[in-house]
Design a protein around this motif. Sequence first.
Motif, short mmCIF file in Angstrom:
data_model
loop_
_atom_site.label_atom_id
_atom_site.label_comp_id
_atom_site.label_asym_id
_atom_site.label_seq_id
_atom_site.Cartn_x
_atom_site.Cartn_y
_atom_site.Cartn_z
N VAL A 271 12.96 0.10 -13.48
CA VAL A 271 11.73 0.89 -13.59
C VAL A 271 11.20 1.20 -12.19
N LYS A 272 10.88 2.47 -11.94
CA LYS A 272 10.34 2.85 -10.63
C LYS A 272 8.81 2.73 -10.64
N VAL A 273 8.30 2.03 -9.65
CA VAL A 273 6.86 1.76 -9.55
C VAL A 273 6.39 2.06 -8.14
N LYS A 274 5.26 2.74 -8.02
CA LYS A 274 4.64 2.92 -6.71
C LYS A 274 3.91 1.63 -6.35
N PRO A 275 4.21 1.03 -5.21
CA PRO A 275 3.54 -0.22 -4.83
C PRO A 275 2.02 -0.12 -4.87
N ILE A 276 1.45 1.00 -4.42
CA ILE A 276 0.00 1.14 -4.38
C ILE A 276 -0.60 1.08 -5.78
N GLU A 277 0.15 1.55 -6.78
CA GLU A 277 -0.36 1.52 -8.15
C GLU A 277 -0.40 0.09 -8.68
N THR B 279 -0.61 -2.58 -6.73
CA THR B 279 -1.66 -3.23 -5.93
C THR B 279 -3.04 -2.92 -6.50
N ALA B 280 -3.26 -1.64 -6.83
CA ALA B 280 -4.55 -1.24 -7.39
C ALA B 280 -4.83 -1.96 -8.70
N LYS B 281 -3.81 -2.09 -9.52
CA LYS B 281 -3.97 -2.75 -10.82
C LYS B 281 -4.38 -4.21 -10.66
N LEU B 282 -3.82 -4.86 -9.65
CA LEU B 282 -4.11 -6.28 -9.43
C LEU B 282 -5.36 -6.52 -8.59
N LEU B 283 -5.53 -5.68 -7.56
CA LEU B 283 -6.55 -5.94 -6.54
C LEU B 283 -7.92 -5.42 -6.92
N PHE B 284 -7.99 -4.21 -7.44
CA PHE B 284 -9.28 -3.57 -7.63
C PHE B 284 -10.18 -4.30 -8.63
N PRO B 285 -9.64 -4.88 -9.73
CA PRO B 285 -10.53 -5.66 -10.60
C PRO B 285 -11.17 -6.85 -9.89
N MET B 286 -10.45 -7.43 -8.92
CA MET B 286 -11.01 -8.56 -8.16
C MET B 286 -12.09 -8.08 -7.19
N TRP B 287 -11.98 -6.84 -6.77
CA TRP B 287 -12.92 -6.28 -5.80
C TRP B 287 -14.14 -5.63 -6.44
N LYS B 288 -14.12 -5.43 -7.74
CA LYS B 288 -15.21 -4.72 -8.40
C LYS B 288 -16.50 -5.54 -8.33
N LEU B 289 -17.59 -4.85 -7.95
CA LEU B 289 -18.90 -5.49 -7.91
C LEU B 289 -19.39 -5.67 -9.35
N PHE C 119 0.82 -1.21 0.00
CA PHE C 119 0.00 0.00 0.00
C PHE C 119 0.86 1.26 0.00
N GLY C 120 2.16 1.12 -0.17
CA GLY C 120 3.07 2.26 -0.08
C GLY C 120 3.00 3.18 -1.29
N ASN C 121 3.33 4.46 -1.06
CA ASN C 121 3.34 5.47 -2.14
C ASN C 121 4.75 5.80 -2.61
N GLU C 122 5.78 5.35 -1.88
CA GLU C 122 7.15 5.62 -2.28
C GLU C 122 7.57 4.65 -3.39
N PRO C 123 8.05 5.16 -4.53
CA PRO C 123 8.43 4.28 -5.64
C PRO C 123 9.55 3.32 -5.26
N VAL C 124 9.47 2.10 -5.79
CA VAL C 124 10.54 1.12 -5.65
C VAL C 124 11.01 0.76 -7.06
N GLU C 125 12.30 0.42 -7.16
CA GLU C 125 12.86 0.11 -8.47
C GLU C 125 12.75 -1.38 -8.76
N VAL C 126 12.21 -1.70 -9.92
CA VAL C 126 12.08 -3.08 -10.37
C VAL C 126 12.65 -3.16 -11.79
N ASN C 127 13.82 -3.82 -11.92
CA ASN C 127 14.46 -3.95 -13.23
C ASN C 127 14.63 -2.61 -13.93
#
Length: 376
Positions: free
Chosen positions: A257-263, A265-275, A247-255
């Motif tokens: 590329v800097k990515v915000k963890p919350i972004e 998480t939202a990409k993966l989690l929110f489609p599963m949570w959508k009614l 749920f963090g907002n601080e970017p982390v580097e992956v290969n």
Amino acid sequence: MKIIVLGAGLVGSLIARDLSVDFDVTVADKNEEALKRIKELAEVGTLQIDFSKENAIKEAVKDFDLVVGAVPGFLGFKMLKQVIEAKKNIVDISFAPEDCIVLDDLAKENNVTAVIDCGVAPGMSNILIGHAAKMLDETQYCEILVGGLPQSRYWPYEYKLVFSPLDTIDEYMRPARMKVNGEIVEKPALSEIELVDFPPIGTLEAFNTDGLRSLLYTLNIPNMKEKTLRYPGHAEKMKMLRETGFFGNEPVEVNGVKVKPIELTAKLLFPMWKLKDGEKDFTIMRVTVKGKKNGEMISYIYDLVDYFDDEMKVTSMARTTGYTCSVVVRILAKGLYDKKGVCPPEYLGMNDRVFEEILKGLREKGVIYNESIVKS
């Protein structure tokens, strides 16, 4: 009376539909598709505006008699300030993270009634507590247990979104403020998990969240807390994600590329949570207020169990939030409540006539709060 609803989302559109029966209603939003949808459902005018532009809201509301605020929380404070500066009364469900009470003097200077946090919780929960506290000689304790949940449970989360995704995550991150023996204290969100039985739903879990808001400061109640309700096991999963950093907002580097963890998480989690289409929700709330009256200990308990509206195809969370707001709009339109300044909903609960009008209006919509009085 001409009313403008700022926001054509799930709840804003329902409020507009409801109010259009009695008033000349216009809905404003940036999203053209959302405006098209509401015009198909109700006889309303539409206005496409970008709320983030400077003074756009002040300009939009200038020709209207009353405003409904239903914008995303991050825009709520800015929106409320502009409406007050435009000298327009407002009923707001935007739930801004800022302390909107700081606009009280500005509202009084502009002769404005601004009812804030006017949903289900915060909102109706505050109204019930304000009313019960007024009936007691000494109020010692209040507790809010509230949640919106899917009627059908699916692994792994047994949860579906019935309001803003990011607001849901923020609820799991923000420390929960409560009152203990007269002092405001903070405890971690998702802490102090307990199991609570709610007929006819069954057993749910309750955990600390930061939903008391204005109640911490407006009412002299030494012990107060709010807990969110979910199906058992949900809180532990959210704690795991939170503590791992998802749920963090601080970017982390992956290969590289800097990515915000919350972004992510939202990409993966929110489609599963959508009614999804065909899925239905329910809203459940229990408000308990304890204290002394005529030397005797008394508890006022208010219970709500509300379900998805099959006829209108409207979620229960939209119903319980939106109809609370539209009922209060009608009360202001009738001149039954005209206190100037920023008015948290507990103030309305302390007015007996207004309280009865709110309960009556909600009953007519099928949103029913059952009261129990327990003496001990």
